[in-house]
Design a protein around this motif. Structure first.
Motif, PDB file in Angstrom:
ATOM      1  N   GLY A  48      -4.533  -5.066  -0.683  1.00 47.67           N
ATOM      2  CA  GLY A  48      -3.319  -5.243  -1.472  1.00 47.67           C
ATOM      3  C   GLY A  48      -2.422  -6.270  -0.820  1.00 47.67           C
ATOM      4  O   GLY A  48      -2.522  -6.534   0.380  1.00 47.67           O
ATOM      5  N   PRO A  49      -1.526  -6.855  -1.596  1.00 46.18           N
ATOM      6  CA  PRO A  49      -0.590  -7.832  -1.038  1.00 46.18           C
ATOM      7  C   PRO A  49       0.417  -7.156  -0.122  1.00 46.18           C
ATOM      8  O   PRO A  49       0.510  -5.921  -0.065  1.00 46.18           O
ATOM      9  CB  PRO A  49       0.087  -8.417  -2.289  1.00 46.18           C
ATOM     10  N   ASN A  50       1.175  -7.956   0.609  1.00 43.22           N
ATOM     11  CA  ASN A  50       2.237  -7.409   1.445  1.00 43.22           C
ATOM     12  C   ASN A  50       3.195  -6.592   0.587  1.00 43.22           C
ATOM     13  O   ASN A  50       3.600  -7.013  -0.495  1.00 43.22           O
ATOM     14  CB  ASN A  50       3.004  -8.533   2.147  1.00 43.22           C
ATOM     15  N   GLY A  51       3.549  -5.404   1.086  1.00 44.95           N
ATOM     16  CA  GLY A  51       4.478  -4.550   0.358  1.00 44.95           C
ATOM     17  C   GLY A  51       3.832  -3.649  -0.666  1.00 44.95           C
ATOM     18  O   GLY A  51       4.519  -2.922  -1.380  1.00 44.95           O
ATOM     19  N   ALA A  52       2.497  -3.667  -0.742  1.00 47.54           N
ATOM     20  CA  ALA A  52       1.800  -2.850  -1.745  1.00 47.54           C
ATOM     21  C   ALA A  52       1.774  -1.373  -1.380  1.00 47.54           C
ATOM     22  O   ALA A  52       1.552  -0.526  -2.241  1.00 47.54           O
ATOM     23  CB  ALA A  52       0.371  -3.364  -1.939  1.00 47.54           C
ATOM     24  N   GLY A  53       1.976  -1.043  -0.101  1.00 45.09           N
ATOM     25  CA  GLY A  53       1.975   0.352   0.322  1.00 45.09           C
ATOM     26  C   GLY A  53       0.856   0.719   1.273  1.00 45.09           C
ATOM     27  O   GLY A  53       0.663   1.895   1.586  1.00 45.09           O
ATOM     28  N   LYS A  54       0.115  -0.266   1.792  1.00 45.87           N
ATOM     29  CA  LYS A  54      -1.041   0.024   2.650  1.00 45.87           C
ATOM     30  C   LYS A  54      -0.616   0.709   3.957  1.00 45.87           C
ATOM     31  O   LYS A  54      -1.141   1.762   4.322  1.00 45.87           O
ATOM     32  CB  LYS A  54      -1.807  -1.261   2.964  1.00 45.87           C
ATOM     33  N   THR A  55       0.336   0.090   4.667  1.00 44.27           N
ATOM     34  CA  THR A  55       0.760   0.651   5.947  1.00 44.27           C
ATOM     35  C   THR A  55       1.464   1.991   5.751  1.00 44.27           C
ATOM     36  O   THR A  55       1.290   2.916   6.556  1.00 44.27           O
ATOM     37  CB  THR A  55       1.676  -0.345   6.682  1.00 44.27           C
ATOM     38  N   THR A  56       2.215   2.125   4.681  1.00 43.73           N
ATOM     39  CA  THR A  56       2.869   3.413   4.404  1.00 43.73           C
ATOM     40  C   THR A  56       1.836   4.509   4.209  1.00 43.73           C
ATOM     41  O   THR A  56       2.000   5.640   4.689  1.00 43.73           O
ATOM     42  CB  THR A  56       3.763   3.296   3.146  1.00 43.73           C
ATOM     43  N   PHE A 169      -7.923   5.446  11.822  1.00 43.22           N
ATOM     44  CA  PHE A 169      -7.129   4.607  10.929  1.00 43.22           C
ATOM     45  C   PHE A 169      -6.899   3.257  11.616  1.00 43.22           C
ATOM     46  O   PHE A 169      -6.347   3.205  12.723  1.00 43.22           O
ATOM     47  CB  PHE A 169      -5.788   5.261  10.616  1.00 43.22           C
ATOM     48  N   LEU A 170      -7.308   2.194  10.954  1.00 43.99           N
ATOM     49  CA  LEU A 170      -7.161   0.846  11.491  1.00 43.99           C
ATOM     50  C   LEU A 170      -6.296   0.026  10.535  1.00 43.99           C
ATOM     51  O   LEU A 170      -6.725  -0.288   9.424  1.00 43.99           O
ATOM     52  CB  LEU A 170      -8.529   0.178  11.657  1.00 43.99           C
ATOM     53  N   ASP A 171      -5.101  -0.309  10.968  1.00 44.60           N
ATOM     54  CA  ASP A 171      -4.167  -1.056  10.120  1.00 44.60           C
ATOM     55  C   ASP A 171      -4.272  -2.540  10.472  1.00 44.60           C
ATOM     56  O   ASP A 171      -3.765  -2.983  11.505  1.00 44.60           O
ATOM     57  CB  ASP A 171      -2.747  -0.541  10.339  1.00 44.60           C
ATOM     58  N   GLU A 172      -4.967  -3.296   9.615  1.00 39.32           N
ATOM     59  CA  GLU A 172      -5.194  -4.725   9.801  1.00 39.32           C
ATOM     60  C   GLU A 172      -5.717  -5.008  11.214  1.00 39.32           C
ATOM     61  O   GLU A 172      -5.087  -5.718  12.003  1.00 39.32           O
ATOM     62  CB  GLU A 172      -3.921  -5.513   9.501  1.00 39.32           C
ATOM     63  N   VAL A 218      -7.773  -0.942  -4.347  1.00 41.36           N
ATOM     64  CA  VAL A 218      -6.839  -2.063  -4.439  1.00 41.36           C
ATOM     65  C   VAL A 218      -5.468  -1.505  -4.796  1.00 41.36           C
ATOM     66  O   VAL A 218      -5.278  -0.933  -5.874  1.00 41.36           O
ATOM     67  CB  VAL A 218      -7.289  -3.089  -5.499  1.00 41.36           C
ATOM     68  N   LEU A 219      -4.527  -1.653  -3.874  1.00 47.25           N
ATOM     69  CA  LEU A 219      -3.157  -1.182  -4.081  1.00 47.25           C
ATOM     70  C   LEU A 219      -2.305  -2.319  -4.631  1.00 47.25           C
ATOM     71  O   LEU A 219      -2.386  -3.451  -4.156  1.00 47.25           O
ATOM     72  CB  LEU A 219      -2.553  -0.701  -2.768  1.00 47.25           C
ATOM     73  N   ASN A 220      -1.478  -1.984  -5.599  1.00 45.86           N
ATOM     74  CA  ASN A 220      -0.553  -2.967  -6.148  1.00 45.86           C
ATOM     75  C   ASN A 220       0.697  -2.240  -6.595  1.00 45.86           C
ATOM     76  O   ASN A 220       0.631  -1.305  -7.392  1.00 45.86           O
ATOM     77  CB  ASN A 220      -1.186  -3.708  -7.334  1.00 45.86           C
ATOM     78  N   ASN A 221       1.843  -2.649  -6.019  1.00 46.07           N
ATOM     79  CA  ASN A 221       3.121  -2.037  -6.382  1.00 46.07           C
ATOM     80  C   ASN A 221       3.091  -0.515  -6.263  1.00 46.07           C
ATOM     81  O   ASN A 221       3.604   0.202  -7.113  1.00 46.07           O
ATOM     82  CB  ASN A 221       3.528  -2.447  -7.798  1.00 46.07           C
ATOM     83  N   GLY A 222       2.461  -0.029  -5.203  1.00 45.10           N
ATOM     84  CA  GLY A 222       2.483   1.399  -4.916  1.00 45.10           C
ATOM     85  C   GLY A 222       1.496   2.233  -5.699  1.00 45.10           C
ATOM     86  O   GLY A 222       1.504   3.465  -5.583  1.00 45.10           O
TER      87      GLY A 222
END
Length: 336
Positions: A48-56, A169-172, A218-222
């Motif tokens: 997902g793009p930046n801000g999509a909610g992946k890290t959250t 869990f591997l964040d980027e 694929v995450l997009n806008n939460g």
């Protein structure tokens, strides 16, 4: 690559599951009711793009923050009622390194062993084994501040493994690494899964997800815009085609007559036929040409890749996620 099915053909149990997870910060909704099911012994990627909610999502599932609503289980433990038990089963490597550059790589490892309350002898044994496994033995006595980016990332992951987590869990995990270091990290992740671990990773690199993941969301806008195996996601996107190129105009004309569904480019002497990339369709086209006594000078097959999927399913606004159709959660053999 391990598959998400057990040997008897039944789906593996879920190592991580979530239902209707929601999270907001003020008036900004970061997660808007996402569902996840990650089979044990598999690699699951969040794109997902930046801000999509992946890290959250990673932070919620690793108990670093709590969801506003919804339910989640990790290693069979409810995150709301059994957070400590869940923490005992997981390891987390975040976007930003947890390595202390002022001490040596070995000291970083021993510090992590102390945090896990391991006996001194066991902590030293595990430290030695992991430093060898991650090819860090020669640098073990050097300050971590002298390590390259790839070495720091390997040390970061080695520190995560000190507690022998079943779910990682591997964040980027490869952001900023050179191609050789990225491939080294891929080999490490594959080996972790071969040893029985479950990996949830977020990544900005689409080739990384394609290379490693059994399933991708694929995450997009939460929201989850689509989820499935890499091949399933690619089949969601139109645009696959077979391209035939000819040297002589007469042959090109005859081929266009034999293949009425093709789009013809008279200047380039090419034909383009919509295709799902299947072997059956390719054979049918070749049989039609063979029956007409025609041979193409060049044949290429284009199928949508994860770049096409990413651009089709993600946006920078809150306008398009409702137009996508998620693939049902169906753990299955990796088709690649």
């Amino acid at each position: 690559m391990p598959t998400s099915r057990q040997r008897d053909g039944h789906p593996s149990p879920a190592a991580v599951s979530a239902v209707a997870l929601r999270k907001s910060y003020g008036d900004k909704t970061v997660l808007d009711g996402i569902d996840l099911r990650i089979p044990a012994g598999s690699v699951f990627a969040l794109l997902g793009p930046n801000g999509a909610g992946k890290t959250t999502t990673i932070k919620i599932l690793s108990t670093l923050i709590t969801a506003d609503d919804g339910q989640a289980q990790v290693a069979g433990h409810n995150l709301t009622t059994e957070p400590q038990a869940a923490r005992a089963a997981i390891g987390v490597t975040g976007q930003f390194s947890a390595v202390d550059g002022l001490i040596t790589g070995e000291e970083n490892m021993l510090l992590m062993a102390d945090l896990h309350h391991l006996p001194k002898a066991e902590g030293r044994r595990i430290t030695t084994e992991l430093l060898q496994r991650f090819d860090l033995t020669e640098a073990a006595k050097k300050p971590a501040s002298t390590y390259s980016g790839g070495m720091k990332r390997r040390l970061d992951l080695a520190m995560t493994l000190v507690g022998s987590p079943r779910i990682i869990f591997l964040d980027e995990p490869t952001t900023g690494l050179d191609p050789r270091s990225r491939h080294t990290m891929w080999q490490i992740i594959r080996q972790l899964v071969s040893d029985g671990a479950t990996v949830l990773l977020t990544t900005q690199y689409l080739d990384e997800a394609d290379e490693l993941a059994d399933r991708i969301a694929v995450l997009n806008n939460g929201r989850i815009a689509a989820e499935g195996t890499p091949d399933q996601l690619k089949r969601l996107i139109p645009g696959g085609h077979i391209r035939l190129r000819f040297t002589h105009p007469t042959t090109h004309h005859n081929a266009a007559t034999a293949l009425p569904d093709a789009t013809s480019n008279n200047d380039a002497l090419t034909l383009q036929i919509p295709s799902d990339g299947s072997q059956r369709q390719l054979r049918t086209i070749l049989d039609q040409l063979d029956t007409a006594g025609i041979e193409a000078d060049e044949l290429t097959v284009h199928t949508p890749d994860l770049d096409d999927v990413f651009f089709a399913l993600t946006t920078t606004t809150n306008t398009t996620t409702n137009n996508t159709t998620p693939i049902p959660h169906q753990p299955q053999e990796n088709a690649r």
